[in-house]
Design an enzyme around this catalytic site. Structure first.
Site, PDB file in Angstrom:
ATOM      1  N   ASP A  51       0.812  -1.216   0.000  1.00 34.72           N
ATOM      2  CA  ASP A  51       0.000   0.000   0.000  1.00 34.72           C
ATOM      3  C   ASP A  51       0.852   1.276   0.000  1.00 34.72           C
ATOM      4  O   ASP A  51       0.370   2.358   0.321  1.00 34.72           O
ATOM      5  CB  ASP A  51      -0.958   0.011   1.204  1.00 34.72           C
ATOM      6  CG  ASP A  51      -0.215  -0.152   2.514  1.00 34.72           C
ATOM      7  OD1 ASP A  51       1.008  -0.414   2.471  1.00 34.72           O
ATOM      8  OD2 ASP A  51      -0.847  -0.015   3.573  1.00 34.72           O
ATOM      9  N   HIS A 255      24.118   5.810 -18.132  1.00 33.48           N
ATOM     10  CA  HIS A 255      22.991   5.881 -17.202  1.00 33.48           C
ATOM     11  C   HIS A 255      23.243   4.983 -15.997  1.00 33.48           C
ATOM     12  O   HIS A 255      22.400   4.163 -15.628  1.00 33.48           O
ATOM     13  CB  HIS A 255      21.676   5.533 -17.915  1.00 33.48           C
ATOM     14  CG  HIS A 255      21.226   6.618 -18.851  1.00 33.48           C
ATOM     15  ND1 HIS A 255      20.290   6.439 -19.837  1.00 33.48           N
ATOM     16  CD2 HIS A 255      21.607   7.914 -18.958  1.00 33.48           C
ATOM     17  CE1 HIS A 255      20.111   7.580 -20.496  1.00 33.48           C
ATOM     18  NE2 HIS A 255      20.909   8.483 -19.986  1.00 33.48           N
ATOM     19  N   ASP A 272      25.276  13.595 -12.701  1.00 35.12           N
ATOM     20  CA  ASP A 272      24.226  14.132 -13.565  1.00 35.12           C
ATOM     21  C   ASP A 272      22.980  14.188 -12.701  1.00 35.12           C
ATOM     22  O   ASP A 272      22.362  13.147 -12.423  1.00 35.12           O
ATOM     23  CB  ASP A 272      24.050  13.202 -14.779  1.00 35.12           C
ATOM     24  CG  ASP A 272      23.060  13.736 -15.789  1.00 35.12           C
ATOM     25  OD1 ASP A 272      22.266  14.628 -15.446  1.00 35.12           O
ATOM     26  OD2 ASP A 272      23.070  13.241 -16.929  1.00 35.12           O
ATOM     27  N   ASP A 283      18.762  20.209 -15.417  1.00 37.68           N
ATOM     28  CA  ASP A 283      19.535  19.011 -15.786  1.00 37.68           C
ATOM     29  C   ASP A 283      21.000  19.434 -15.910  1.00 37.68           C
ATOM     30  O   ASP A 283      21.379  20.103 -16.871  1.00 37.68           O
ATOM     31  CB  ASP A 283      18.977  18.500 -17.127  1.00 37.68           C
ATOM     32  CG  ASP A 283      19.605  17.205 -17.578  1.00 37.68           C
ATOM     33  OD1 ASP A 283      20.430  16.632 -16.839  1.00 37.68           O
ATOM     34  OD2 ASP A 283      19.259  16.752 -18.695  1.00 37.68           O
ATOM     35  N   HIS A 364      26.688   9.667 -27.553  1.00 44.59           N
ATOM     36  CA  HIS A 364      25.305  10.141 -27.387  1.00 44.59           C
ATOM     37  C   HIS A 364      25.137  11.513 -28.042  1.00 44.59           C
ATOM     38  O   HIS A 364      26.103  12.134 -28.482  1.00 44.59           O
ATOM     39  CB  HIS A 364      24.903  10.181 -25.908  1.00 44.59           C
ATOM     40  CG  HIS A 364      25.757  11.059 -25.027  1.00 44.59           C
ATOM     41  ND1 HIS A 364      25.653  12.422 -24.998  1.00 44.59           N
ATOM     42  CD2 HIS A 364      26.730  10.744 -24.127  1.00 44.59           C
ATOM     43  CE1 HIS A 364      26.511  12.914 -24.113  1.00 44.59           C
ATOM     44  NE2 HIS A 364      27.189  11.915 -23.577  1.00 44.59           N
ATOM     45  N   HIS A 368      19.009  17.911 -25.772  1.00 44.77           N
ATOM     46  CA  HIS A 368      17.577  17.581 -25.837  1.00 44.77           C
ATOM     47  C   HIS A 368      16.830  18.796 -25.309  1.00 44.77           C
ATOM     48  O   HIS A 368      17.370  19.595 -24.541  1.00 44.77           O
ATOM     49  CB  HIS A 368      17.248  16.317 -25.029  1.00 44.77           C
ATOM     50  CG  HIS A 368      17.715  16.328 -23.594  1.00 44.77           C
ATOM     51  ND1 HIS A 368      17.032  16.984 -22.583  1.00 44.77           N
ATOM     52  CD2 HIS A 368      18.810  15.786 -22.992  1.00 44.77           C
ATOM     53  CE1 HIS A 368      17.683  16.817 -21.426  1.00 44.77           C
ATOM     54  NE2 HIS A 368      18.779  16.111 -21.650  1.00 44.77           N
ATOM     55  N   HIS A 375      13.456  15.423 -20.590  1.00 41.08           N
ATOM     56  CA  HIS A 375      13.563  15.255 -22.048  1.00 41.08           C
ATOM     57  C   HIS A 375      12.245  15.772 -22.590  1.00 41.08           C
ATOM     58  O   HIS A 375      11.273  15.028 -22.712  1.00 41.08           O
ATOM     59  CB  HIS A 375      13.796  13.783 -22.419  1.00 41.08           C
ATOM     60  CG  HIS A 375      15.102  13.254 -21.893  1.00 41.08           C
ATOM     61  ND1 HIS A 375      15.378  11.927 -21.757  1.00 41.08           N
ATOM     62  CD2 HIS A 375      16.224  13.894 -21.477  1.00 41.08           C
ATOM     63  CE1 HIS A 375      16.606  11.765 -21.274  1.00 41.08           C
ATOM     64  NE2 HIS A 375      17.134  12.952 -21.091  1.00 41.08           N
ATOM     65  N   GLU A 398      25.409  18.968 -23.614  1.00 41.30           N
ATOM     66  CA  GLU A 398      26.032  18.008 -22.712  1.00 41.30           C
ATOM     67  C   GLU A 398      26.991  17.033 -23.394  1.00 41.30           C
ATOM     68  O   GLU A 398      26.779  15.824 -23.379  1.00 41.30           O
ATOM     69  CB  GLU A 398      24.944  17.228 -21.980  1.00 41.30           C
ATOM     70  CG  GLU A 398      23.842  16.640 -22.860  1.00 41.30           C
ATOM     71  CD  GLU A 398      22.818  15.852 -22.031  1.00 41.30           C
ATOM     72  OE1 GLU A 398      23.245  14.954 -21.286  1.00 41.30           O
ATOM     73  OE2 GLU A 398      21.612  16.142 -22.145  1.00 41.30           O
ATOM     74  N   TYR A 402      34.061   9.172 -22.739  1.00 44.31           N
ATOM     75  CA  TYR A 402      33.920   8.030 -21.829  1.00 44.31           C
ATOM     76  C   TYR A 402      34.923   6.960 -22.209  1.00 44.31           C
ATOM     77  O   TYR A 402      34.767   6.292 -23.238  1.00 44.31           O
ATOM     78  CB  TYR A 402      32.483   7.490 -21.912  1.00 44.31           C
ATOM     79  CG  TYR A 402      31.458   8.593 -21.772  1.00 44.31           C
ATOM     80  CD1 TYR A 402      31.049   9.046 -20.522  1.00 44.31           C
ATOM     81  CD2 TYR A 402      30.946   9.235 -22.915  1.00 44.31           C
ATOM     82  CE1 TYR A 402      30.140  10.094 -20.400  1.00 44.31           C
ATOM     83  CE2 TYR A 402      30.044  10.281 -22.803  1.00 44.31           C
ATOM     84  CZ  TYR A 402      29.642  10.705 -21.545  1.00 44.31           C
ATOM     85  OH  TYR A 402      28.748  11.750 -21.425  1.00 44.31           O
ATOM     86  N   ARG A 422      31.456  14.306 -18.417  1.00 43.37           N
ATOM     87  CA  ARG A 422      30.384  14.983 -19.160  1.00 43.37           C
ATOM     88  C   ARG A 422      30.187  16.337 -18.484  1.00 43.37           C
ATOM     89  O   ARG A 422      30.310  16.444 -17.254  1.00 43.37           O
ATOM     90  CB  ARG A 422      29.083  14.163 -19.119  1.00 43.37           C
ATOM     91  CG  ARG A 422      27.910  14.841 -19.805  1.00 43.37           C
ATOM     92  CD  ARG A 422      26.753  13.886 -20.175  1.00 43.37           C
ATOM     93  NE  ARG A 422      26.038  13.320 -19.042  1.00 43.37           N
ATOM     94  CZ  ARG A 422      26.154  12.067 -18.642  1.00 43.37           C
ATOM     95  NH1 ARG A 422      26.967  11.224 -19.255  1.00 43.37           N
ATOM     96  NH2 ARG A 422      25.459  11.622 -17.609  1.00 43.37           N
ATOM     97  N   GLU A 424      27.321  19.391 -18.564  1.00 45.48           N
ATOM     98  CA  GLU A 424      25.974  19.656 -19.086  1.00 45.48           C
ATOM     99  C   GLU A 424      25.395  20.920 -18.475  1.00 45.48           C
ATOM    100  O   GLU A 424      25.375  21.075 -17.251  1.00 45.48           O
ATOM    101  CB  GLU A 424      25.053  18.467 -18.749  1.00 45.48           C
ATOM    102  CG  GLU A 424      23.595  18.699 -19.121  1.00 45.48           C
ATOM    103  CD  GLU A 424      22.720  17.475 -18.926  1.00 45.48           C
ATOM    104  OE1 GLU A 424      23.034  16.641 -18.066  1.00 45.48           O
ATOM    105  OE2 GLU A 424      21.712  17.369 -19.665  1.00 45.48           O
TER     106      GLU A 424
HETATM  107  N1  GLY Z   1      19.889  13.501 -17.109  1.00 42.78           N
HETATM  108  C1  GLY Z   1      19.578  12.846 -18.292  1.00 42.78           C
HETATM  109  C2  GLY Z   1      20.176  13.529 -19.425  1.00 42.78           C
HETATM  110  O1  GLY Z   1      21.134  14.268 -19.269  1.00 42.78           O
HETATM  111  O2  GLY Z   1      19.699  13.460 -20.507  1.00 42.78           O
HETATM  112 MN    MN Z   2      20.386  15.982 -20.297  1.00 38.32          MN
HETATM  113 MN    MN Z   3      21.664  15.129 -17.442  1.00 39.75          MN
END
Ligand code: GLY
Ligand code: MN
Ligand code: MN
Length: 456
Positions: A51, A255, A272, A283, A364, A368, A375, A398, A402, A422, A424
């Site tokens: 619950d 991720h 991140d 973000d 990547h 976005h 996103h 970003e 890697y 990274r 961002e």
């Molecule tokens: N935090 C997810 C991205 O950077 O897209």
């Molecule tokens: Mn992002």
């Molecule tokens: Mn991010």
């Protein structure tokens, strides 16, 4: 530490006004026929165990058009005598439920404080919606969110269909309104930008607090606790997406979720993490040496990622195509990796999406959209061509590199073994150039080395 930092956040902006919600509604309804109706529903609640529910977060389209955050709710709009009217079906006030589960605005609260014309208990939905569908020619409704709402719509349409069979005017259709709403959400209003800026400032300070609390011997989860603790301390609803907190080789997993390893003394930690304020996301990614001092190899990669990010941010200009930041970042990264001897192809070869070596280390996209969803909605290539930036659009920038030496698919250069970086930021497109909403978050090598391990 947090007491001092709280002063840096500043006061929260005013919430989105009722007038703004009305104007969003009008902009949507101006695209809908006057004999058609619009239905939006809240997300279903989800169960953590038995619950115990997951923290509730409603559908962003529902939040965008009504500001209503409660579960078990439906917005419905129809045009009556040439005027669009919005109805909200909500959980009614219920003392026993409120004692156990918390306060509810109820029907009275919805009418008093939200941009709606009518409000009814959610239990009235089937009959009232059925009536409305029997009068309309088309239902704008996104199916697949709530089965019970889908069945109310399809049952009512079937009934209507049978009636129409008698007079030959054909069945009622369903159309998904989300693409129309996405176009509205893509361009942020000044009030939305202020919510996003506030979330961004809080996230920037949270990253700085995490930098300041870093030292050899810390674990990923301890740093995560600092960052997420500050999100809540500063008055946000918490994270906008689960935080990624990875040290050493964990920083090379895009991720990474476990967030539970001890940090080695000479490792880079990649975080991140971003807060959500009144539904709006921030973000941010930062990467820093846990002990506060970059090694030469870490510096080489860090500066390269930072240069690529700055080149990409410079492309965030009105009229540029959406992929301009990505292409700028890729070019700088490829040139740099050629100079460092990591890439053995020439520049054009290295950028090839099929056989180029850059994608071994940068796999990547660079950007976005960001807004109510981290996103965020909005088609990137309307009619197959990259969308051109307009003032009010918000996106992340970003880039990263890697170097996972654990990967069987590539030969990782020993010098850069298990370095993941990274950087961002969140960028608003304006007529006068890119406005970096997260610009207060430290990111130069000098700033980072002067901050890590030092209290506020
Ligand atoms: N935090 C997810 C991205 O950077 O897209
Ligand atoms: Mn992002
Ligand atoms: Mn991010």
């Amino acid at each position: 530490m947090f007491d001092d930092a709280r002063a840096l956040v500043g006061s929260a902006p005013p919430p989105i006004s009722i007038d703004e919600f009305r104007s969003r509604q009008s902009r949507l309804f101006s695209q809908i026929g006057s004999d058609e109706i619009v239905i939006l529903c809240s997300s279903p609640e989800t169960i953590h165990s038995n619950d115990v529910h997951h923290p509730y977060r409603s559908q962003s389209d529902m939040i965008y058009l009504t500001g209503w955050y409660e579960p078990e709710s439906v917005m419905f709009a129809e045009c009556i005598d040439g005027v669009w009217k919005v109805t909200l079906f909500v959980q009614p006030k219920d003392t026993l439920k409120e004692i156990w589960e918390g306060r509810r605005p109820g029907v009275e609260g919805a009418l008093k404080d939200w941009a709606v014309d009518f409000a009814y208990p959610i239990g009235d939905l089937r009959s009232r919606l059925g009536d409305a569908i029997s009068r309309c020619s088309k239902v704008h409704h996104q199916t697949g969110i709530r089965n019970e709402i889908d069945s109310i719509v399809t049952d009512a349409i079937q009934l209507r269909g049978r009636a129409r069979q008698m007079n030959g005017s054909g069945p009622v259709g369903i159309e998904d309104p989300s693409a129309k709403i996405a176009e509205l959400r893509l361009r942020k209003s000044p009030a939305e930008i202020e919510q996003m800026r506030h979330a961004s400032i809080i996230s920037s300070i949270a990253h700085e607090a995490a930098m300041r609390s870093s030292m050899s011997g810390r674990t990923e989860n301890q740093i995560q606790a600092i960052i997420e603790g500050f999100f809540v301390f500063a008055g946000t609803s918490g994270w906008a997406y689960p935080s990624i907190v990875g040290c050493g080789e964990n920083a090379t997993i895009l991720h990474y979720k476990e967030n539970n390893s001890p940090c080695g003394d000479d490792e880079i930690i990649l975080i991140d993490a971003g807060s959500e304020f009144r539904g709006y996301a921030s973000d941010i990614t930062r990467s820093w040496p846990i002990n506060g001092k970059f090694t030469d190899a870490q510096k080489e990669l860090y500066q390269l990622v930072l240069d690529s990010q700055e080149a990409a941010i410079a492309e965030c200009k009105v009229g540029n195509p959406f992929n301009a930041p990505h292409e700028a970042a890729r070019r700088v990264l490829a040139e740099g990796l050629i100079k460092l001897g990591v890439i053995t192809q020439n520049l054009e070869e290295s950028l090839d999406n099929e056989n180029g070596q850059l994608k071994n280390w940068y796999m990547h996209n660079t950007s976005h959209w960001i807004g109510l969803d981290v996103h965020d909605v909005g088609i990137y290539k309307p009619n197959g061509e990259p969308r051109l930036f307009e003032s009010g659009m918000c996106l992340t920038v970003e880039p990263g590199l890697y170097f996972g030496s654990w990967r069987p698919d590539v030969d990782c250069p020993e010098r850069y073994s298990n370095i993941g970086i990274r950087i961002e930021d969140d960028v608003l497109i304006t007529e006068s150039g890119p406005d970096v909403l997260t610009s207060s978050c430290p990111k130069t090598i000098a700033e980072i080395e002067s901050i890590v391990g030092k209290s506020f």
